[in-house]
Design a protein around this motif. Structure first.
Motif, PDB file in Angstrom:
ATOM      1  N   TRP A  36       5.295 -13.689   1.073  1.00 51.19           N
ATOM      2  CA  TRP A  36       4.475 -13.151   0.299  1.00 51.19           C
ATOM      3  C   TRP A  36       3.344 -12.162   1.002  1.00 51.19           C
ATOM      4  N   GLY A  37       3.485 -11.165   0.671  1.00 52.07           N
ATOM      5  CA  GLY A  37       2.714 -10.024   1.889  1.00 52.07           C
ATOM      6  C   GLY A  37       1.605  -9.323   1.016  1.00 52.07           C
ATOM      7  N   TRP A  38       0.720  -8.552   2.138  1.00 50.76           N
ATOM      8  CA  TRP A  38      -0.365  -7.744   1.508  1.00 50.76           C
ATOM      9  C   TRP A  38       0.239  -6.528   2.338  1.00 50.76           C
ATOM     10  N   ILE A  39      -0.161  -5.382   1.458  1.00 53.23           N
ATOM     11  CA  ILE A  39       0.004  -3.994   2.064  1.00 53.23           C
ATOM     12  C   ILE A  39      -1.264  -3.243   1.742  1.00 53.23           C
ATOM     13  N   ARG A  40      -1.695  -2.419   2.337  1.00 52.36           N
ATOM     14  CA  ARG A  40      -2.583  -1.452   1.855  1.00 52.36           C
ATOM     15  C   ARG A  40      -2.614   0.024   1.710  1.00 52.36           C
ATOM     16  N   GLN A  41      -3.214   0.754   1.022  1.00 50.27           N
ATOM     17  CA  GLN A  41      -3.100   2.235   0.887  1.00 50.27           C
ATOM     18  C   GLN A  41      -4.679   2.873   0.843  1.00 50.27           C
ATOM     19  N   PRO A  42      -5.037   3.572   1.911  1.00 49.65           N
ATOM     20  CA  PRO A  42      -6.166   4.243   1.842  1.00 49.65           C
ATOM     21  C   PRO A  42      -6.035   5.395   0.902  1.00 49.65           C
ATOM     22  N   PRO A  43      -7.098   5.784   0.252  1.00 48.11           N
ATOM     23  CA  PRO A  43      -7.164   6.714  -0.749  1.00 48.11           C
ATOM     24  C   PRO A  43      -6.340   7.899  -0.326  1.00 48.11           C
ATOM     25  N   GLY A  44      -5.391   8.472  -0.776  1.00 45.36           N
ATOM     26  CA  GLY A  44      -4.675   9.679  -0.684  1.00 45.36           C
ATOM     27  C   GLY A  44      -3.701   9.618   0.656  1.00 45.36           C
ATOM     28  N   LYS A  45      -3.674   8.389   1.004  1.00 47.29           N
ATOM     29  CA  LYS A  45      -2.962   8.215   2.156  1.00 47.29           C
ATOM     30  C   LYS A  45      -1.619   7.298   2.194  1.00 47.29           C
ATOM     31  N   GLY A  46      -1.011   7.026   3.146  1.00 46.10           N
ATOM     32  CA  GLY A  46       0.158   6.148   3.080  1.00 46.10           C
ATOM     33  C   GLY A  46       0.083   4.628   2.939  1.00 46.10           C
ATOM     34  N   LEU A  47       1.036   3.996   3.299  1.00 45.54           N
ATOM     35  CA  LEU A  47       1.148   2.535   3.017  1.00 45.54           C
ATOM     36  C   LEU A  47       1.192   1.862   4.430  1.00 45.54           C
ATOM     37  N   GLU A  48       0.339   0.759   4.765  1.00 46.05           N
ATOM     38  CA  GLU A  48       0.141  -0.139   5.898  1.00 46.05           C
ATOM     39  C   GLU A  48       0.473  -1.567   5.562  1.00 46.05           C
ATOM     40  N   TRP A  49       1.375  -2.217   5.994  1.00 43.47           N
ATOM     41  CA  TRP A  49       1.710  -3.528   6.053  1.00 43.47           C
ATOM     42  C   TRP A  49       0.420  -4.302   6.646  1.00 43.47           C
ATOM     43  N   ILE A  50      -0.286  -5.405   5.988  1.00 46.19           N
ATOM     44  CA  ILE A  50      -1.149  -6.267   6.632  1.00 46.19           C
ATOM     45  C   ILE A  50      -0.477  -7.329   7.226  1.00 46.19           C
ATOM     46  N   GLY A  51       0.183  -8.014   6.587  1.00 42.68           N
ATOM     47  CA  GLY A  51       0.877  -9.470   6.934  1.00 42.68           C
ATOM     48  C   GLY A  51       1.427 -10.067   5.767  1.00 42.68           C
ATOM     49  N   SER A  52       2.050 -11.169   6.299  1.00 42.53           N
ATOM     50  CA  SER A  52       2.960 -12.113   5.338  1.00 42.53           C
ATOM     51  C   SER A  52       2.750 -13.332   5.533  1.00 42.53           C
ATOM     52  N   ILE A  53       2.944 -14.221   4.381  1.00 42.41           N
ATOM     53  CA  ILE A  53       3.035 -15.761   4.658  1.00 42.41           C
ATOM     54  C   ILE A  53       4.146 -16.164   3.954  1.00 42.41           C
ATOM     55  N   TYR A  54       4.675 -17.611   4.502  1.00 43.63           N
ATOM     56  CA  TYR A  54       5.635 -18.366   3.749  1.00 43.63           C
ATOM     57  C   TYR A  54       4.898 -19.540   2.997  1.00 43.63           C
ATOM     58  N   TYR A  55       5.543 -20.281   2.224  1.00 42.33           N
ATOM     59  CA  TYR A  55       4.751 -20.900   1.459  1.00 42.33           C
ATOM     60  C   TYR A  55       4.517 -22.334   2.311  1.00 42.33           C
ATOM     61  N   SER A  56       5.110 -22.460   3.406  1.00 43.74           N
ATOM     62  CA  SER A  56       4.764 -23.620   4.340  1.00 43.74           C
ATOM     63  C   SER A  56       3.481 -23.280   4.997  1.00 43.74           C
ATOM     64  N   GLY A  57       2.942 -22.014   5.051  1.00 49.75           N
ATOM     65  CA  GLY A  57       1.653 -21.464   5.758  1.00 49.75           C
ATOM     66  C   GLY A  57       2.071 -20.779   7.163  1.00 49.75           C
ATOM     67  N   SER A  58       3.295 -20.511   7.153  1.00 50.34           N
ATOM     68  CA  SER A  58       3.557 -19.704   8.390  1.00 50.34           C
ATOM     69  C   SER A  58       3.237 -18.147   8.254  1.00 50.34           C
ATOM     70  N   THR A  59       2.609 -17.666   9.128  1.00 46.38           N
ATOM     71  CA  THR A  59       2.288 -16.322   8.918  1.00 46.38           C
ATOM     72  C   THR A  59       2.709 -15.355  10.197  1.00 46.38           C
ATOM     73  N   TYR A  60       2.862 -13.959   9.670  1.00 49.62           N
ATOM     74  CA  TYR A  60       3.006 -13.000  10.755  1.00 49.62           C
ATOM     75  C   TYR A  60       2.350 -11.616  10.233  1.00 49.62           C
ATOM     76  N   TYR A  61       1.489 -11.116  11.141  1.00 52.00           N
ATOM     77  CA  TYR A  61       0.637  -9.891  10.918  1.00 52.00           C
ATOM     78  C   TYR A  61       0.805  -8.789  11.784  1.00 52.00           C
ATOM     79  N   ASN A  62       0.319  -7.603  11.008  1.00 52.56           N
ATOM     80  CA  ASN A  62       0.426  -6.512  11.688  1.00 52.56           C
ATOM     81  C   ASN A  62      -0.625  -6.651  13.026  1.00 52.56           C
ATOM     82  N   PRO A  63      -0.052  -6.379  14.270  1.00 56.14           N
ATOM     83  CA  PRO A  63      -0.837  -6.474  15.358  1.00 56.14           C
ATOM     84  C   PRO A  63      -2.150  -5.697  15.379  1.00 56.14           C
ATOM     85  N   SER A  64      -2.230  -4.366  14.795  1.00 57.21           N
ATOM     86  CA  SER A  64      -3.427  -3.734  14.923  1.00 57.21           C
ATOM     87  C   SER A  64      -4.528  -4.549  13.827  1.00 57.21           C
TER      88      SER A  64
END
Lengths: 126, 107
Positions: A36-64
């Motif tokens: 399950w993931g989060w993505i953001r989009q600044p006004p008038g700009k493109g898409l940036e993946w933020i990070g994602s999580i598995y139901y077990s709690g395992s996560t991985y994030y955008n290094p930035s």
């Protein structure tokens, strides 16, 4: 039909923490097939993946963003959440949550986002 | 990071036209490429996954092709509801990245 809905404050002050929740309906967040993931989009700009999580709690994030991001899951409420600390005006964006389909193929993860929530605008301003 | 570059950034076309949008990766990503459509004020919608697989419910006028570094999204006959912004996204790297988008406008 799976649906996702973001919720949280639409205005956050600089240096504070942005907190959003995504509620999943029409399916279980505990499914073994999905992240399950989060993505953001600044006004008038493109898409940036933020990070994602598995139901077990395992996560991985955008290094930035990794140093400022925490994603958590509450399977009892069928929700997952985003916290982004020390926000600035550059964090102003529409924030989307999405189901993150991940399939391991030949040692790599074939992955896509579907479906998405409708998105919520978060403005960082004093 | 794997950079995704789309071309053109914007495109004007007419209903019934055949349209092709290109996405180029900064390194080989095999077929780990997806396409999304976004209409103003709406969330992106998955069209194509794994470079060429049509998502369920998506009209067959949409198709995707390519592998390695070069990919295309083709709309065989533009319909009024197809005017939108299109994004590619790679999943070869755990740092999933999107192209900058291609805005398809009515001529």
């Amino acid at each position: 039909q799976l649906q996702l809905q973001e919720s949280g404050p639409g205005l956050v002050k600089p240096s504070e923490t942005l907190s959003l929740t995504c509620t999943v309906s029409g399916g279980s967040i505990s499914s073994s097939s999905y992240y399950w993931g989060w993505i953001r989009q600044p006004p008038g700009k493109g898409l940036e993946w933020i990070g994602s999580i598995y139901y077990s709690g395992s996560t991985y994030y955008n290094p930035s963003l990794k140093s400022r991001v925490t994603i958590s899951v509450d399977t009892s409420k069928n929700q997952f959440s985003l916290k982004l600390s020390s926000v600035t005006a550059a964090d102003t964006a529409v924030y989307y949550c999405a189901r993150h389909v991940v399939i391991a193929v030949a040692g790599q993860d074939l992955a896509w986002f579907d479906p998405w929530g409708q998105g919520t605008l978060v403005t960082v301003s004093s | 990071d794997i950079q995704m570059t789309q071309s053109p950034s914007s495109l004007s076309a007419s209903v019934g036209d055949r349209v092709t949008i290109t996405c180029r990766a900064s390194q080989s990503i095999s077929s780990y490429l997806n396409w999304y459509q976004q209409k103003p004020g709406k969330a992106p919608k998955l069209l194509i996954y794994a470079a060429s697989s049509l998502q369920s419910g998506v009209p067959s006028r949409f198709s995707g092709s390519g592998s390695g570094t070069d990919f295309t999204l083709t709309i065989s006959s533009l319909q009024p509801e197809d005017f939108a912004t299109y994004y590619c996204q790679q999943s070869y790297s755990t740092l999933h990245t999107f192209g900058q988008g291609t805005k398809l406008e009515i001529k």
